[in-house]
Structures are given as C-alpha cells and as structure tokens.
Write an enzyme that holds these catalytic residues in place. Structure first.
Site, PDB file in Angstrom:
ATOM      1  N   LYS A 248     -26.175 -10.878  -8.352  1.00 26.01           N
ATOM      2  CA  LYS A 248     -24.854 -10.956  -8.987  1.00 26.01           C
ATOM      3  C   LYS A 248     -24.960 -10.706 -10.489  1.00 26.01           C
ATOM      4  O   LYS A 248     -24.104 -10.031 -11.081  1.00 26.01           O
ATOM      5  CB  LYS A 248     -24.227 -12.326  -8.707  1.00 26.01           C
TER       6      LYS A 248
ATOM      7  N   GLY B 186     -17.145 -14.671  -5.077  1.00 27.04           N
ATOM      8  CA  GLY B 186     -16.176 -14.806  -3.981  1.00 27.04           C
ATOM      9  C   GLY B 186     -14.762 -14.440  -4.342  1.00 27.04           C
ATOM     10  O   GLY B 186     -14.460 -13.287  -4.667  1.00 27.04           O
TER      11      GLY B 186
ATOM     12  N   LYS C 160     -23.929  -7.857  -2.293  1.00 27.06           N
ATOM     13  CA  LYS C 160     -24.507  -7.899  -3.654  1.00 27.06           C
ATOM     14  C   LYS C 160     -25.935  -7.390  -3.698  1.00 27.06           C
ATOM     15  O   LYS C 160     -26.331  -6.717  -4.636  1.00 27.06           O
ATOM     16  CB  LYS C 160     -24.407  -9.316  -4.221  1.00 27.06           C
TER      17      LYS C 160
ATOM     18  N   ILE D 170     -12.959 -15.224  -6.872  1.00 26.54           N
ATOM     19  CA  ILE D 170     -12.564 -15.164  -8.287  1.00 26.54           C
ATOM     20  C   ILE D 170     -12.406 -13.709  -8.728  1.00 26.54           C
ATOM     21  O   ILE D 170     -13.349 -12.922  -8.627  1.00 26.54           O
ATOM     22  CB  ILE D 170     -13.625 -15.841  -9.183  1.00 26.54           C
TER      23      ILE D 170
ATOM     24  N   VAL E  41       0.837  -1.211   0.000  1.00 27.96           N
ATOM     25  CA  VAL E  41       0.000   0.000   0.000  1.00 27.96           C
ATOM     26  C   VAL E  41       0.870   1.259   0.000  1.00 27.96           C
ATOM     27  O   VAL E  41       0.526   2.269  -0.616  1.00 27.96           O
ATOM     28  CB  VAL E  41      -0.932  -0.013   1.244  1.00 27.96           C
TER      29      VAL E  41
ATOM     30  N   VAL F 152     -19.401 -10.710  -6.083  1.00 28.24           N
ATOM     31  CA  VAL F 152     -19.735 -11.678  -7.138  1.00 28.24           C
ATOM     32  C   VAL F 152     -18.624 -12.727  -7.245  1.00 28.24           C
ATOM     33  O   VAL F 152     -17.463 -12.391  -7.470  1.00 28.24           O
ATOM     34  CB  VAL F 152     -19.908 -10.984  -8.516  1.00 28.24           C
TER      35      VAL F 152
HETATM   36  N1  HSE Z   1     -24.553 -17.987  -0.839  1.00 34.21           N
HETATM   37  C1  HSE Z   1     -23.670 -17.703  -1.919  1.00 34.21           C
HETATM   38  C2  HSE Z   1     -23.367 -18.969  -2.684  1.00 34.21           C
HETATM   39  C3  HSE Z   1     -22.355 -17.116  -1.488  1.00 34.21           C
HETATM   40  O1  HSE Z   1     -23.832 -20.044  -2.326  1.00 34.21           O
HETATM   41  O2  HSE Z   1     -22.668 -18.885  -3.679  1.00 34.21           O
HETATM   42  C4  HSE Z   1     -22.461 -15.663  -1.197  1.00 34.21           C
HETATM   43  O3  HSE Z   1     -22.902 -14.961  -2.315  1.00 34.21           O
END
Ligand code: HSE
Length: 451
Positions: free
Chosen positions: A215, A144, A115, A146, A45, A142
């Site tokens: 998402k 996780g 989201k 990735i 940072v 969106v």
């Molecule tokens: N509940 C979501 C899933 C994760 O099963 O992909 C959080 O967005």
C-alpha cells in the site's frame, strides 16, 4: 444555453457487461450491490451494468442467497473475453496478472483491489491499459472504503504532496490496540484478530508488514508522480513488538502504531528523492493517529498548498471494500459511456528512492544497565559520539528480586533521542549494546509524530 444542455443524459439501451473475478467477502458484496442498486447505478453511469458472470475456483460451494449460481463459472479467461468491465478480486500475482492483462488488451477497463500485484507489476498493467485505451482503477487496494487514491490522484493534482503518513493495515492496528487497551500479549491479540476474521489463518502478510508495504508503494507512486516498487519500501512488521514496548510507550505518553510513511526528501545538494517505509513506531497519545482504534485505518496527507488532510474509515471488510470497488466501476463505466478515460500513470518525476539509513527519525531506546557511578555518563558519551542528541533520559532501579541478585544492582535506562539519521541511530544502539555496563538492550523503537 441550448435545450440539449438542460436534458438529463438518460440511460442508453445497451448494457455494459461486467465480469467479476473472485467471490470472497468483497466479491459477494459487489455482486449483491450491483443487483440491489441496479437502477440507481444505471442512472449514474448512463447505461445499465449487467453482471455477466462470476469466476470462481470451484463450483458447488454455498455462496449464500446474494449470489445467482447461474452466473458462476470456473473459466475466468473466457469470461474476461466477453466483458466491457472486469472486476478482479482474486488477489495474488497469478492468475490475476494474466487475467488483467488479457482484459486490458481486449479493451475492457479493469477495477482491482490487488495491492500486491499493483506494487510489483503496476507499470506493466498501466502500459497495457494505455495500449488498450482503457482504464485501470484500484481505489480498493489501499485503505478499503476510504476515498484516498482518487483525492491524491485527482483532487490534489494541482498541489505538491510532501508526506503521506498513516495506518493502512487494520489487522495490525487491531493487534496493537488490544495490546495497549486490553493488555494482551502479541500472540493473544493475533488470535483474537483471527477469531474476529480480521487476521488470516496465516497472518504473515499483515503482521510482517507486506500488506502495508504494498500500500505504501502505491501511495508513494501516486503522491510523488514516480515509480515505487514493493521492494523499494523499508519494511518491518510488528512480530517483535512486546507488551514491554507498549508499556514503555505509555510511560512517555505515547502509543505504538504500525505506520506507513512516504516522504519527499531533499538532499544537501538540493536534489529530491523519496523515502518509503512501514514499521511500528511510538506516536504521542495526543496525535490524531493515536486515537485510531480497532481495525480502522487513517491517513494524513500533507501538501504544500492544502496543508494537512486526514482520511479516516474502514480499511477492510467485504462491504466497505465493495464501496470502493463500485465507486471505481461507476467511474470507469461512466467514462466509457462518455467516450473518455480517467488519468493514466504519472511518473514524470523519476525520483530516486533514498535508503532507510538516510531517513531522519527519533529512537526510544530501553536498556538494562549496571547501577553504579559513571554509567549514565558512559551512555551519554556514546550517544554524543554518534552525533545524536538526547531529548529525555529516565532511570529506574530494577528491584533486586528482578535483577540477578548479583554483586551489583541494575537499573532500567530509557533514552528518547532527538532527530537523527536512522544510520546514526542504528550505529548508536550497536555501540551501546557493546558496552560492558549494558546488560541488555531491552527495546528499540522509532518515535514519530513530533520532535
Ligand atoms: N488485511 C488488510 C488489513 C486488509 O488488515 O488492513 C486488506 O488489505
């Protein structure tokens, strides 16, 4: 080149104050990693990141060894006022919305994984970030861990995205995977997902497609430089997917997946729009998305110049999601140290959202019919009358013990169509259901991936 250009940027003495709102599975990992990797993060940072507090709903809960209990507070609003960077992991609409707006107004950049809030109030949050001269980052919202939003927003900023297609909900992928691979029925698969901590005690947001719809709205907005609200997304969950649908998919060499599909559309007059939908669909077993197992996520992005890109990884879970949160935090903090700001909202395209009826897709229709001469011809006639073309038909006699042991035999008829509008395909199914010779419409599911 001046000597100055060869020197490391170094770490400024003054720390950036970080407020963490929420201390669930993701928040706990964020707090832990901020401590464990403090020195490296400071180098990246250009300033130390100081966690000044963690806002929680109640004190006195055992939060494990990674949380310094002296940092806990129930006064989130006060904590936000003292921060340079705010991480919102509370979820839901309120108080998250107000806390984020307050943070942005006070000049703090915000990192969030919320989201639902972004899909419903994204424009308001972006405007507040713009007014405050700060950043709003949400990679964790969106898919996780990735890296997906940053590539869409920044790496593909010079390209033109045509389509985003993927599995963005891990829970429903787990449920459908278990129905396919282990032969579980829907309820048992959900119970297993709950036991493993994938599905919530109330699994509605996942199994009814609300999570995937939020998402999809975020993905479409970024991909097509337009505003797509959660309500613009056509949403169907997986609660009506049966073991029979999964078995039918297998018979045509396909698997059932819960898909999010965002497409740029072109009308007959050449005008552009977007369609955004989430629903279960059969995809060929040879399609790369078919091999996405368990609770993993995978997203295809098709761009004019880049072609097809695929992003794959863990879409949920404390540690993977914390990776996305910290990536955003480092980026926003680095920009703050450098006196710059990441990209804001880009909505110049103002594309209309096209209704589901105009979407072009294919249907797998499974019917119970009377087994006598002319039945197939009648079914084919109704389908043709709706301008729909048949790709394959499979007929199988239903054994007498299974049929009603009545005067006439019955047969199972499975029709897979070629592409047609969803409106034409829906009308076809209604007309088929109205035929005397159709005893039952056993299953209807869209087919995606190939024609
Ligand atoms: N509940 C979501 C899933 C994760 O099963 O992909 C959080 O967005």
């Amino acid at each position: 080149m001046s000597r100055r250009n060869h020197e490391p940027r170094g770490v400024t003495v003054e720390a950036l104050k970080v407020a963490l709102l929420g201390c669930g599975s993701v928040g706990t990992q964020v707090a832990r990693l901020l401590t464990v990797h403090a020195e490296e993060l400071a180098q990246r940072v250009g300033a130390p990141l100081e966690l000044i507090g963690i806002a929680v709903r109640t004190l006195g809960v055992d939060r494990g060894p990674d949380i310094d209990t002296r940092l806990l507070t129930t006064d989130a609003a006060e904590l936000v006022k003292r921060a340079d960077l705010v991480i919102e992991l509370v979820g839901g609409i309120e108080p998250a919305r107000t806390l984020i707006l307050d943070a942005l107004a006070s000049g703090a950049s915000v990192v969030t994984g919320n989201k639902a809030l972004l899909a419903e109030h994204g424009p308001e949050l972006y405007e507040a970030a713009e007014a405050g001269g700060v950043e709003l980052c949400y990679e964790a919202a969106v898919a996780g861990a990735i890296p997906l939003l940053r590539p869409i927003r920044e790496s593909l900023a010079g390209d033109r995205i045509r389509r985003v297609l993927g599995i963005v909900n891990g829970t429903t992928n787990y449920v459908l995977d278990k129905m396919d691979a282990a032969g579980l029925d829907f309820a048992d698969a959900v119970a297993q997902a709950q036991a493993l901590g994938y599905a919530e005690a109330d699994p509605t947001a996942d199994v009814e497609g609300y999570d995937a719809a939020s998402k999809a709205a975020i993905l479409a907005s970024l991909a097509f430089h337009t505003r797509v609200h959660a309500d613009d997304v056509h949403r169907e969950g997986i609660t009506s997917v049966t073991a029979g649908d999964v078995a039918s998919a297998r018979q045509i060499g396909a698997v059932v997946k819960m898909l999010a599909i965002c497409e740029r559309t072109v009308a007959a007059d050449g005008s552009e729009g977007v369609s955004v939908r989430v629903h279960p669909a059969m995809i060929p077993a040879s399609h790369p998305l078919a091999s996405v197992r368990e609770a993993f996520n995978a997203v295809f992005v098709e761009a004019e110049a880049a072609g097809e890109l695929m992003f794959y990884g863990r879409g949920a879970g404390g540690l993977p999601t914390a990776s996305a949160v910290l990536g955003d935090l480092v980026s926003a903090a680095r920009n703050r140290v450098g006196g710059s700001r990441g990209p804001g909202e880009s909505t110049y395209a103002h594309l209309p959202v096209r209704p589901m009826g105009e979407v072009v897709t294919r249907y797998h229709i499974s019917l119970d019919v009377a087994d006598r001469p002319g039945v197939l011809a009648q079914v084919a006639k109704v389908i043709a009358e709706h301008g729909v073309s048949i790709e394959t038909v499979r007929q199988q006699q239903i054994p007498a013990a299974v049929s009603d042991a009545g005067e006439q035999g019955r047969a199972s008829l499975v029709v897979v169509t070629h592409s047609a509008t969803d409106a034409a395909l829906g009308a076809t199914v209604s007309a088929l259901a109205g035929l005397d010779i159709v005893t039952a419409v056993v299953g209807v599911m869209r087919v995606e991936g190939e024609d």
